[in-house]
Design a protein around this motif. Structure first.
Motif, mmCIF file in Angstrom:
data_model
loop_
_atom_site.group_PDB
_atom_site.id
_atom_site.type_symbol
_atom_site.label_atom_id
_atom_site.label_comp_id
_atom_site.label_asym_id
_atom_site.label_seq_id
_atom_site.Cartn_x
_atom_site.Cartn_y
_atom_site.Cartn_z
ATOM 1 N N ASN A 132 1.023 -1.306 -0.209
ATOM 2 C CA ASN A 132 -0.009 0.239 -0.100
ATOM 3 C C ASN A 132 0.933 1.083 -0.007
ATOM 4 O O ASN A 132 1.615 1.461 0.900
ATOM 5 C CB ASN A 132 -1.041 -0.226 1.197
ATOM 6 C CG ASN A 132 -1.936 1.187 1.357
ATOM 7 O OD1 ASN A 132 -1.503 2.181 0.363
ATOM 8 N ND2 ASN A 132 -3.042 1.112 2.112
ATOM 9 N N PRO A 133 0.958 2.015 -1.183
ATOM 10 C CA PRO A 133 1.720 3.161 -1.132
ATOM 11 C C PRO A 133 1.720 4.199 -0.100
ATOM 12 O O PRO A 133 2.343 4.796 0.526
ATOM 13 C CB PRO A 133 1.418 3.832 -2.521
ATOM 14 C CG PRO A 133 1.055 2.589 -3.136
ATOM 15 C CD PRO A 133 0.202 1.785 -2.302
ATOM 16 N N ALA A 134 0.296 4.451 0.277
ATOM 17 C CA ALA A 134 -0.021 5.251 1.282
ATOM 18 C C ALA A 134 0.689 5.036 2.717
ATOM 19 O O ALA A 134 1.308 5.634 3.339
ATOM 20 C CB ALA A 134 -1.614 5.418 1.600
ATOM 21 N N SER A 135 0.348 3.517 3.161
ATOM 22 C CA SER A 135 1.172 3.293 4.314
ATOM 23 C C SER A 135 2.560 3.355 4.263
ATOM 24 O O SER A 135 3.161 3.770 5.239
ATOM 25 C CB SER A 135 0.875 1.539 4.607
ATOM 26 O OG SER A 135 -0.663 1.384 4.831
ATOM 27 N N LEU A 136 3.357 2.964 3.258
ATOM 28 C CA LEU A 136 4.527 3.071 2.979
ATOM 29 C C LEU A 136 5.062 4.616 3.170
ATOM 30 O O LEU A 136 6.166 4.765 3.786
ATOM 31 C CB LEU A 136 5.013 2.369 1.765
ATOM 32 C CG LEU A 136 6.498 2.496 1.391
ATOM 33 C CD1 LEU A 136 7.343 1.645 2.365
ATOM 34 C CD2 LEU A 136 6.831 2.044 -0.209
ATOM 35 N N SER A 137 4.277 5.475 2.564
ATOM 36 C CA SER A 137 4.605 6.927 2.638
ATOM 37 C C SER A 137 4.589 7.283 4.131
ATOM 38 O O SER A 137 5.495 8.125 4.479
ATOM 39 C CB SER A 137 3.786 7.831 1.790
ATOM 40 O OG SER A 137 3.803 7.296 0.457
ATOM 41 N N VAL A 138 3.522 6.937 4.864
ATOM 42 C CA VAL A 138 3.146 7.501 6.336
ATOM 43 C C VAL A 138 4.663 6.790 7.077
ATOM 44 O O VAL A 138 4.995 7.279 7.934
ATOM 45 C CB VAL A 138 2.242 6.987 6.704
ATOM 46 C CG1 VAL A 138 2.129 7.294 8.238
ATOM 47 C CG2 VAL A 138 0.739 7.945 6.235
ATOM 48 N N SER A 139 4.708 5.473 6.891
ATOM 49 C CA SER A 139 5.925 4.721 7.747
ATOM 50 C C SER A 139 7.305 5.364 7.464
ATOM 51 O O SER A 139 7.916 5.569 8.373
ATOM 52 C CB SER A 139 5.680 3.349 7.670
ATOM 53 O OG SER A 139 5.875 2.928 6.442
ATOM 54 N N GLY A 140 7.298 5.730 5.995
ATOM 55 C CA GLY A 140 8.559 6.371 5.854
ATOM 56 C C GLY A 140 8.857 7.441 6.321
ATOM 57 O O GLY A 140 9.964 7.909 6.894
#
Length: 576
Positions: A177-185
């Motif tokens: 999920n790109p959104a989750s990856l953006s937030v965690s990153g």
């Protein structure tokens, strides 16, 4: 008692007027600073352990206060720690929060037992290769457990065992999920880089704020991300709530808390027996981490902790915290170091840190519900990196002996592949066996019959003199004495110069019994022992070696033994 020394010292300062408003203000500010670090960590570590976040907050509140009051280290801050995650996650999966709290209570009793038996100093003898190995293994496991939320893979249940876990993560990679990856990153980057700016606000707090704001923005644009509120629910007075309840820790019997899958926990002799190994490992790990933290703080602050008092304080904290819905606690090095850096003056800073956490729960709990799980996972990735001590581990791999390197790699592999209980047990046993092997190799027998350093005149015919250097214990004594017997002629006299024997245990005494029996009954070899060290002489006396009817004489000095040898060879010269 010794456990109350830091707090009693504070009371003494109060009575003499040395503490005052300046010290109180310093402890208040230090407690506030540490609380800002501890709040997100307590929630994240509880989630990583498989239980709702409020249980981690309860632990930081109750356990933090009790450990500060009763502990033996002035500046230690206690609460949930990353080191426990690998142990607690399987317990919560099989037994629920009730089993986890019960195991914590048992660990508290074991820790109190350690303190009463004065084992505080013995815990420090765990080899560095073992402690660093399972610490690195724990960090790897914690990082792997966060991959699902960091990438937003959507795995409902991450398998417990390593091979199946890797297979499940790899199979789900197409679902990133790109959104989750953006937030965690974003969370991970800010948490890593923020401390370098040396600003007053700790790095974890702005990382969580930034990750949460990004998550809210993404949700407005149709990219909803799972949050604490959407994953965790609670019941209070019959009302269903989401996230973290805005209530102080409530008193419960630990075994009456939610069991596995919400079912009742079957407290019985069988379940206690099943939890005992994990409880013992929690106590061992908590002892190691607390005492290591205290030692490091002593170096920084030039104070001195009380090791058995610290164990007692941690034991009391873990004994009582489960009754308030808490998970096991121990001293946390990162939070304790922040406490010192913030200017703490006494254990009151630890008490204030817990009170500030309690205040935040009562006031800001609704805000905790909107924190995305991807942010908590990113935060735990940073925690895993910090606890891995990667530079230290690489230095050990490059510079340590083959033995230490083997133990380190084995502990890492066992922790990741199986669990930490096996890793600690196998690592300590292997490290001990390898150490005993090395010590046995260092034990040497040297023939000094012709050495002018020990005897100015040659020994008479039929006499031999040897020097034993090193530790004579069960792993070395048998081989040393057997080789000595094989190299000594029958019907002769043997002088053992023993001032180089540093250790002589019961196993060595038993081997010496057999050695003397063969010398006396089969080989007709008279044995003279000289220059026994006090510890060795004590074991000789207690083992009855000098009263066993053997051909054995013991002299206090080598010169007396040499005088006997010369007198027996030429008695007329010795009388002149």
């Amino acid at each position: 008692m010794g456990a109350l020394r830091p707090m009693s010292a504070l009371l003494d300062q109060f009575s003499k007027g040395w503490y005052g408003s300046t010290g109180l203000r310093a402890d208040l500010l230090a407690g506030l600073s540490v609380a800002m670090i501890a709040i997100p960590l307590a929630m994240a570590l509880a989630i990583a352990s498989g239980v709702p976040p409020q249980y981690g907050l309860n632990s930081a509140i109750v356990g933090g206060i009790l450990a500060a009051i009763f502990g033996g280290s002035r500046f230690s801050i206690s609460g949930p720690t990353a080191a426990f995650v690998v142990l607690l996650a399987p317990i919560s999966a099989h037994y629920g929060m009730a089993g986890l709290a019960t195991a914590g209570l048992m660990a508290g009793l074991i820790l109190i037992g350690f303190a009463l038996c004065r084992l505080g100093r013995l815990i420090e003898y765990v080899p560095e290769s073992v402690s660093l190995g399972f610490t690195m293994g724990i960090a790897i496991v914690i990082a792997l457990l966060q991959v699902n939320d960091v990438l937003g893979l959507g795995i409902s249940h991450v398998p417990e065992h390593f091979p199946e876990r890797i297979q499940a993560l790899v199979s789900a990679f197409p679902n990133i999920n790109p959104a989750s990856l953006s937030v965690s990153g974003l969370t991970l980057i800010i948490a890593l880089l923020w401390p370098q700016k040396r600003w007053i606000v700790p790095g974890y707090l702005p990382a969580i704020v930034a990750g949460t704001l990004l998550s809210l923005w993404l949700a407005q644009h149709g990219h909803a991300i799972e949050t604490i509120g959407s994953r965790f629910t609670y019941h209070f007075h019959g009302v269903l709530g989401h996230g973290v309840p805005s209530i102080p820790p409530q008193i419960h019997l630990p075994w009456n808390l939610p069991g596995p899958d919400g079912q009742p926990f079957p407290l019985s002799l069988r379940t206690v027996r099943e939890l005992l190994p994990a409880a013992f490992t929690i106590a061992i790990l908590g002892s190691i981490e607390s005492l290591l933290c205290a030692v490091i703080l002593d170096r920084t602050t030039r104070t001195r902790h009380h090791s058995n008092g610290e164990l007692l304080g941690q034991g009391i904290a873990n004994l009582i915290t489960p009754f308030f819905g808490g998970i096991p606690v121990t001293a946390a090095l990162a939070r304790s170091a922040a406490d010192v850096a913030a200017g703490a003056r006494s254990p009151l800073s630890g008490v204030f840190h817990s009170l500030f956490i309690l205040l935040s729960v009562l006031v800001f709990a609704p805000l905790f519900s909107i924190i995305p799980m991807a942010t908590m996972a990113g935060l735990l990735m940073v925690v895993a990196w910090n606890m891995s001590e990667a530079p230290h581990a690489l230095h050990l791999v490059r510079t340590a002996t083959h033995t230490d390197r083997l133990v380190f790699l084995l502990c890492v592999g066992l922790t990741v592949t199986f669990d930490m209980v096996i890793a600690i047990g196998v690592g300590c046993v292997l490290a001990t066996m390898l150490l005993l092997r090395d010590l046995a190799r260092f034990t040497q027998v040297r023939d000094i019959s012709t050495s002018r350093h020990y005897s100015q005149e040659p020994l008479p015919p039929g006499w031999r003199m040897v020097k034993i250097t090193g530790a004579m214990f069960f792993a070395a004594a048998e081989n040393v004495l057997r080789d000595l017997l094989d190299s000594t002629e029958s019907n002769s006299n043997l002088i053992l110069y023993a001032d180089g024997i540093t250790v002589f245990d019961a196993g060595a005494a038993s081997a010496f019994h057999r050695f003397l029996m063969e010398c006396t009954n089969q080989r007709n070899i008279r044995v003279i022992v000289t220059d026994l060290q006090p510890q060795v002489r004590k074991v000789f006396d207690e083992a009855g070696l000098m009263n066993g009817g053997y051909a054995l004489q013991v002299f206090s000095s080598l010169s007396e033994a040499l005088l006997v040898a010369r007198w027996e060879a030429t008695p007329e010269l010795c009388l002149i």
